[in-house]
Design a protein around this motif. Structure first.
Motif, mmCIF file in Angstrom:
data_model
loop_
_atom_site.group_PDB
_atom_site.id
_atom_site.type_symbol
_atom_site.label_atom_id
_atom_site.label_comp_id
_atom_site.label_asym_id
_atom_site.label_seq_id
_atom_site.Cartn_x
_atom_site.Cartn_y
_atom_site.Cartn_z
ATOM 1 N N UNK A 82 12.398 -12.875 4.075
ATOM 2 C CA UNK A 82 13.283 -11.702 4.097
ATOM 3 C C UNK A 82 12.636 -10.520 4.820
ATOM 4 N N UNK A 83 13.296 -9.372 4.766
ATOM 5 C CA UNK A 83 12.789 -8.130 5.380
ATOM 6 C C UNK A 83 11.401 -7.793 4.869
ATOM 7 N N UNK A 84 10.608 -7.004 5.664
ATOM 8 C CA UNK A 84 11.007 -6.546 6.993
ATOM 9 C C UNK A 84 10.146 -7.294 8.007
ATOM 10 N N UNK A 85 9.798 -6.673 9.130
ATOM 11 C CA UNK A 85 8.918 -7.371 10.077
ATOM 12 C C UNK A 85 7.492 -6.832 10.016
ATOM 13 N N UNK A 86 7.200 -6.000 9.018
ATOM 14 C CA UNK A 86 5.818 -5.576 8.836
ATOM 15 C C UNK A 86 5.607 -4.075 8.629
ATOM 16 N N UNK A 87 6.639 -3.273 8.860
ATOM 17 C CA UNK A 87 6.471 -1.830 8.675
ATOM 18 C C UNK A 87 6.069 -1.543 7.222
#
Ligand code: 0X9
Ligand code: ZN
Ligand code: ZN
Length: 305
Positions: free
Chosen positions: A268-273
């Motif tokens: 799932x979310x996110x891409x690393x932020x």
């Protein structure tokens, strides 16, 4: 107290299992897969209209990895959405009329509690043994699927420790025993992780293409498209080994090789932020968009029963 828009403690999740079950007796029943290493009950929720006969089923688990808090939040959301849209949403109604959905809200309960009490970034189980002072094994490296051959560590101190033997972790045994026992009815296996926005399918323990590769790829692409239609969140689909990394001993590959064709891992979310520390304000949008992908997969499974 339990809140769908917050991350919930295990005691609140347990109380929620009781209350949502007793509040929806026509649609929900509960059982226990067994106990965790530290003695907590692994509650399993079954959602579906009672037809008096055995129905084909979908199995969904959340919280294999302790720190991936959005995952248990999704399982709770799914159960609530299922009971509250049954009878009004035609797809959910048809799904629960024809199939049962087994939801394991938290797989790695001991690890999950540990992330609340002592170490927010804990991933593994909490078992002790081996003559090592290090604790736990990676439950998603502990299944019998190329066990400990690739992308897993035999060092008990590693975060990807495969365990002292396959199914050494009691939580893995409990889930594997249930799926083995019910393999004739389980048509799909969905396991929810975070993060990276990926929809993965077998294999991860080898580079060979799964025999159902074309169908799984097409289902994953369409499910990702459905997910993206809500808020524009982009997912990448593909086999685990080439889409994320090769890693043996995972539940998805094990279920697939057992014969569960529709076996998917969601990241799932996110891409690393925010990564594992996804803010509570993103629980609702993440769960709502993920529902669309899960419902797409469920509809495909139903169509192919
Ligand atoms: O490494 C994992 O277990 C999963 N990623 S995570 O960041 N949530 O830890 C990916 C699992 C993909 N499937 C297999 N490796 N079998
Ligand atoms: Zn994970
Ligand atoms: Zn909703």
């Amino acid at each position: 107290a339990h809140n769908y828009m917050k991350y919930n403690r295990w005691t609140d999740i347990e109380a929620w299992v009781s209350s949502i079950t007793s509040g929806n007796p026509a649609l929900i029943s509960r059982s226990t897969l067994g106990k965790t290493y530290e003695g907590r009950s692994m509650h399993l929720i079954k959602i579906g209209k009672n037809t008096g006969s055995t129905k084909p089923a979908i199995f969904i688990d959340c919280g294999i990895h302790a720190r991936e808090w959005i995952s248990p939040a999704f399982c709770q959301w799914f159960v609530q959405e299922a009971v509250s849209t049954y009878g009004s949403d035609s797809q959910m109604t048809s799904l629960l009329d024809q199939m049962d959905v087994f939801v394991l809200p938290v797989f790695n309960v001991d690890g999950y509690e540990h992330t609340w009490k002592s170490d927010r970034m804990w991933r593994k189980t909490r078992s002790r043994k081996s003559g090592s002072s290090c604790i736990g094994a990676d439950p998603n490296r502990n299944f019998n699927a190329g066990w400990c051959t690739l992308g897993a560590s035999s060092n008990p101190c590693s975060d990807t420790y495969c365990g002292s033997s396959m199914e050494s972790e009691i939580e893995v045994q409990n889930v594997a025993n249930f799926i083995r026992k019910n393999k004739s009815i389980i048509k799909a296996y969905l396991t929810i992780h975070s993060y990276s926005q990926l929809l993965l399918f077998p294999y991860s323990y080898k580079y060979d293409q799964a025999k159902d590769h074309a169908e799984l790829m097409s289902v994953a692409e369409s499910a990702s498209e459905a997910l993206r239609s809500l808020y524009g969140t982009r997912y990448t689909s593909g086999p685990g080994a080439t889409t994320i990394y090769p890693a043996a001993g995972g539940s998805d590959d094990w279920a697939y090789d057992l014969g569960v064709k529709y076996s998917f891992t969601f990241e799932l979310r996110d891409t690393g932020h925010y990564g594992f520390l996804l803010p509570e304000s993103q629980i609702k949008p993440t769960c709502e968009e993920t529902m669309l992908a899960v419902k797409y997969i469920a509809a495909h499974v139903q169509k192919n029963l």
